[in-house]
Structure formats: structure tokens, C-alpha cells
Design an enzyme around this catalytic site. Structure first.
Site, PDB file in Angstrom:
ATOM      1  CG  ASP A 305      -1.951   1.068   1.203  1.00  0.00           C
ATOM      2  OD1 ASP A 305      -2.782   1.041   0.283  1.00  0.00           O
ATOM      3  OD2 ASP A 305      -1.941   1.938   2.097  1.00  0.00           O
ATOM      4  CD  GLU A 352      -1.952   2.540  -3.490  1.00  0.00           C
ATOM      5  OE1 GLU A 352      -2.010   3.379  -4.412  1.00  0.00           O
ATOM      6  OE2 GLU A 352      -1.707   2.838  -2.321  1.00  0.00           O
ATOM      7  CG  ASP A 405      -8.817   4.032  -0.047  1.00  0.00           C
ATOM      8  OD1 ASP A 405      -9.388   3.885   1.053  1.00  0.00           O
ATOM      9  OD2 ASP A 405      -7.577   3.995  -0.162  1.00  0.00           O
TER      10      ASP A 405
END
Length: 515
Positions: A305, A352, A405
Site C-alpha cells: 500500500d 499500489e 477507497d
């Protein structure tokens, strides 16, 4: 749906450590599974979901971090980055093991979205009752305790309980600064509380390993996250203060975030303390290597992430109210991955790489060989060079309709003003023609279905669709709204996904060459 199959490059061109062949995944957090006890668990509903994926021909199940959450309930803010979330424990398994009675779990019965306040009050009480019947002299548990991997975590949690849940920067000085004599005395006087937290992690690992063996036995692999940052109030920071930019009193000096972007006009102020990368390099990135090893002990593939923060990261003065005034600093880059590969061998990562990127991030992505992420909700702005458009997506990438998200795809379509939706609809039709995807777009529901079909048809070696999009759920099923502090992470399925959906999905994936 059918696809022409053109522009699909050979898997042999992909570096060996990435996704090895054209395949499909579904994103659903364990907490979002249906069930009777207030939150999804590692029990039978997880196995039934794996059966659904198997019937549909899906090879990857992507989950959010399985960690024990802290204030705010975010799986990206944990009390310990290698922990398992006790909320996810299957109480029916504890009943079967004789640690709980059926009458004792009735208080947990609750359906609908997750109520974390309820879980905090009720589930921990139930788990403490299970621990009261657990044999702490069990040889497997003794080996787990002596392994030491969760020592700092269990001591941290016992101290946190003793300080009424306060953050460690507000503990008594000897505990905050980890004075050995004070910690040893506390441990001797609070041994049972310390063992309770170790019991939770022992039981979590036992249940997770059983579930993972079942899922892997179906030919399905888990994708899980390793968040770039750890929470300020965590055993990670408390036990390794020298590796973070902290003040002498253990409060953060600099915190992480991102500047103003698509999600927020004032940026996102995450509040996580940033790393002192010089200190990490001086130790050969040993702490990060342990963290990566722990992640791969849980998952088959790991998504990093906020990957861009490993090239350059954005830091803000801890006293700031927004993330508008921060500065960029240099991260470890390939030095971290080189050290990790030397210690652990080639590792299947996903990067990501969303948000504000630059040439440095793109160079790091190329050098690492990791697949990046492409989000179709970002694609249809009218720019023919948009990197998220299906015809611009490379093989070595992972294509998503949206992530945790984003709004659900139907919610996204419904949020578009009428004239904007008309333009997006026309661009979707053009993309469908270009990718050889059959189907008609009449309204917003069919537009959401079309985006899923384009995801499966994309050139990306791996295509992942959230379960909410498979079910064409609206914005009420959104998992997280960045920069909004309340109401997130609560979504749950109301029931198991039907077999008819598995059959329909399998037909789509066969048409896209992903089974």
C-alpha cells in the site's frame, strides 16, 4: 461477453515474481463476510465464499489487512502490524473446542453492518471467558509464546489495559521509555493478561492457517496488504522508537500523508509517524524484512500500500491541521527490495502506485518488476492517453473497477451529473468496441456492469473486481471514504453470494480468457 483477445501479451514476458498467468480475483475483506455474530469471521462463511470463487473460476481472493484495529477501526491503523484481528475469530470454533458454551455466544448475535462499539464491549468479554478455560501449558501454545514474535505486542496490550487504553506516549515514564527493570516487574505481576493477548494471536493463527489451507486447496491464492506506515500508538513504534521520526517524549515529530488530490482538496493527514530511513539502512532493513516475512506467512501475494512512498514520501509537521503544507523526502527505493530479496528470495508483490506519481515512482516500478494498479473508475475523463483506459493497460499490471477507497462502481455512476454520465457512457461504448466486449449500456446499472466486463477484458494479467461490484451495490456499500473519519469499514454482505452469480461470472471469465 466476448473479447477479441488482441493486445494480450505472453505471460513469459512478465518477471517470474509477478502474477504468472491471466487470471481473475475478487476483493472482499474477511470482516465483510455474512454471518450471525456481528462481523465476518474465519469460520464457515469464509469457506462458503471460497467455494463460490472456486465455482466461478476465480483464482485470487484479495483481502484488506487482517490486523487488530485500533481507534477508528481502520485495518490500516493497527496496534501491531503482524497481528491478527480478534474480532475475526470464529466463536463457533471456540465452542467446538470446548472453550465456550453455546449460551455464551448468543450475546454476539447481530446481523447487518459492523458495529465496532458493540464488538469492543461484547466480543472481548466472550474471548476472555474462552481464555479462562484455555490450558496455557498446552505444548503448541508454549512454543508459540517462546517463539517471541508477539512478545512486544502482548506486553504493549497488557500495558495499554493497565493505563486505561491511553496511548503509550501518555504512559508512566518507565513504561513509555521501555526501562527493562520496570517492564520485567510489570510482566511478572500481569502475566495472565499478557498471556491473554498471546492466546488471541495463537488462536487467530490457528484458525487462519486452517482457512488458508482450505482456500489454497481449491486452487485459490490470497492477496493481502502490507500498509507502508504503522500506527502512532502501536507496539511497532513503542518497541522501535529509534526507527521513526519522534520527539524525545515519544510523540511524532513528522507524520505521513498526501498533498491535495482527487480524494481531498486539503490533502490527507494520516498521522502515522514517518520512518527514519537512515536508521533502517544502518540496520540492513532488518525490521522491514521481519515485517515482510510476517506478511508472507499470511498471504500468497502481498500488495504494498502507498508504494510511491518508498521512492519519495510526503511528510508534514505533526502540529499541522491539514496536509497542505508538507515536503517530499527520499525513500529507500530499490535498496529495501534488494535487502528483502537477499534475505527471503523473490517475492510476489503488487505495487499500489496510485495517487500523485512522478518519474521516480515509475522508474522504481520498472526496476522492481512488480505489477502496478489500474483503476477503471479513473479512466473515462476524455483523455485518450489516460493510463487507466483499457487499451493503455499493460500486461504486467492489476486492473480494478475500484478499490476499497473508491465508491462502488454503481455508486460512482450514480454520482455523475446527467451530462457527465452521458459523456462517460459514450466513452464506455467506445472502449467496449475497441476491446471486443459485447453488451448494451442504457442506464447507470448497465454502465456499472460494462465497467466490470471491461476489467475482465483488459490486457492486465490479473483483473480484480470488488464483491460489491459483482452484486451491483450502490454507494451504501462503500467500504471507505478517504479523509472522512467516521462511518467507514462497516460494510457486510447480508447473505452468501448465489450459485447463479458464480455461473454467470464463470461464463464471463471464460469469455475473457481468465479461467
Amino acid at each position: 461477453m466476448t473479447t477479441k483477445g488482441k493486445n494480450k501479451k505472453s505471460a513469459e514476458q512478465i518477471p517470474a515474481q509477478t502474477i504468472p498467468q491471466r487470471s481473475a480475483g475478487v476483493l472482499l475483506h474477511i470482516a465483510s463476510l455474512p454471518g450471525s455474530y456481528g462481523i465476518g469471521t474465519l469460520g464457515e462463511s469464509a469457506r462458503r465464499f471460497a467455494d463460490f470463487l472456486h465455482a466461478a473460476g476465480v483464482r485470487y481472493w484479495q483481502v484488506l489487512p487482517l490486523v487488530q484495529t485500533g481507534f477508528g477501526d481502520s485495518p490500516y491503523q493497527s496496534v501491531f502490524g503482524a497481528s491478527g484481528n480478534p474480532y475475526l475469530l470464529d466463536v463457533e470454533r471456540l465452542v467446538a473446542d470446548g472453550l465456550l458454551r453455546p449460551s455464551e455466544v448468543r450475546a454476539l448475535r447481530r446481523v447487518g453492518d459492523i458495529d465496532y462499539g458493540f464488538l469492543y464491549k461484547v466480543k472481548y468479554a466472550v474471548l476472555r471467558r474462552a481464555f479462562s478455560r484455555f490450558d496455557v501449558h498446552d505444548p503448541a501454545f508454549a512454543a508459540f509464546v517462546n517463539g517471541g514474535e508477539f512478545h512486544d505486542y502482548a506486553l504493549f496490550m497488557a500495558l495499554k489495559e493497565a493505563h486505561g487504553g491511553a496511548g503509550f506516549d501518555r504512559w508512566a515514564q518507565p513504561y513509555k521509555l521501555r526501562e527493562p527493570a520496570a517492564l520485567e516487574k510489570f510482566l511478572q505481576e500481569n502475566r495472565l493478561e499478557y498471556l491473554f493477548w498471546l492466546f488471541l494471536q495463537f488462536e487467530f493463527r490457528r484458525q487462519w492457517e486452517d482457512l488458508r489451507a482450505y482456500v489454497n486447496g481449491l486452487g485459490i491464492r490470497f492477496i493481502g496488504d502490507i500498509p507502508l506506515y504503522v500506527a502512532a500508538d502501536s507496539a511497532d513504534v513503542w518497541a522501535n522508537a529509534h526507527l521513526f521520526k519522534l520527539n524525545k517524549n515519544r510523540t511524532a515529530r513528522r507524520v505521513a500523508g498526501v498533498p491535495p488530490d482527487y480524494f481531498s482538496a486539503t490533502g490527507q493527514l494520516w498521522g502515522n509517524p514517518v520512518y527514519d530511513w537512515r536508521a533502517h539502512e544502518a540496520e540492513g532493513y532488518a525490521w522491514w524484512i521481519r515485517r515482510i516475512r510476517a506478511a508472507f506467512s499470511l498471504y500468497d501475494v502481498v500488495r504494498i500500500d502507498h508504494f510511491r512512498g518508498l521512492d519519495r514520501y510526503y511528510e508534514v509537521d505533526a502540529r499541522a491541521k491539514t496536509a497542505e503544507r508538507g515536503c517530499w523526502r527520499r525513500g529507500p527505493g530499490m535498496k529495501l527490495f534488494t535487502a528483502a530479496e537477499e534475505a527471503l528470495g523473490p517475492l510476489p508483490f503488487i505495487a499500489e502506485d496510485l495517487g500523485q506519481t512522478d518519474a521516480g515512482v515509475q522508474r522504481l516500478l520498472r526496476r522492481s518488476g512488480f505489477p502496478g494498479m489500474k483503476i477503471l473508475q479513473f479512466a473515462f475523463d476524455g483523455n485518450p492517453n489516460n493510463p487507466y483506459l483499457p487499451h493503455n493497460i499493460p500486461v504486467n499490471s492489476v486492473c480494478y473497477t475500484g478499490t476499497h477507497d473508491n465508491d462502488t462502481t454503481l455508486g460512482f455512476m450514480k454520482s455523475l451529473p446527467g451530462d457527465e454520465f452521458v459523456r462517460v457512457k459514450a466513452r464506455l461504448r467506445a472502449a467496449m468496441r475497441q476491446e471486443g466486449v459485447e453488451g448494451r449500456i442504457s442506464g447507470r446499472v448497465s454502465a456499472a456492469k460494462a465497467l466490470c466486463s471491461l476489467c475482465w477484458a483488459s490486457a492486465a494479467n490479473l483483473a480484480v473486481v470488488p464483491a460489491q461490484d459483482l452484486l451491483l451495490l450502490g454507494g451504501e456499500a462503500r467500504m471507505n471514504t478517504p479523509a472522512v473519519g467516521e462511518g467507514n469499514w462497516r460494510f457486510r454482505l447480508r447473505r452468501d453470494l448465489p450459485s447463479s452469480l458464480a455461473q454467470h461470472l464463470r461464463a464471463e471469465l471464460e469469455g475473457a480468457g481468465r479461467v
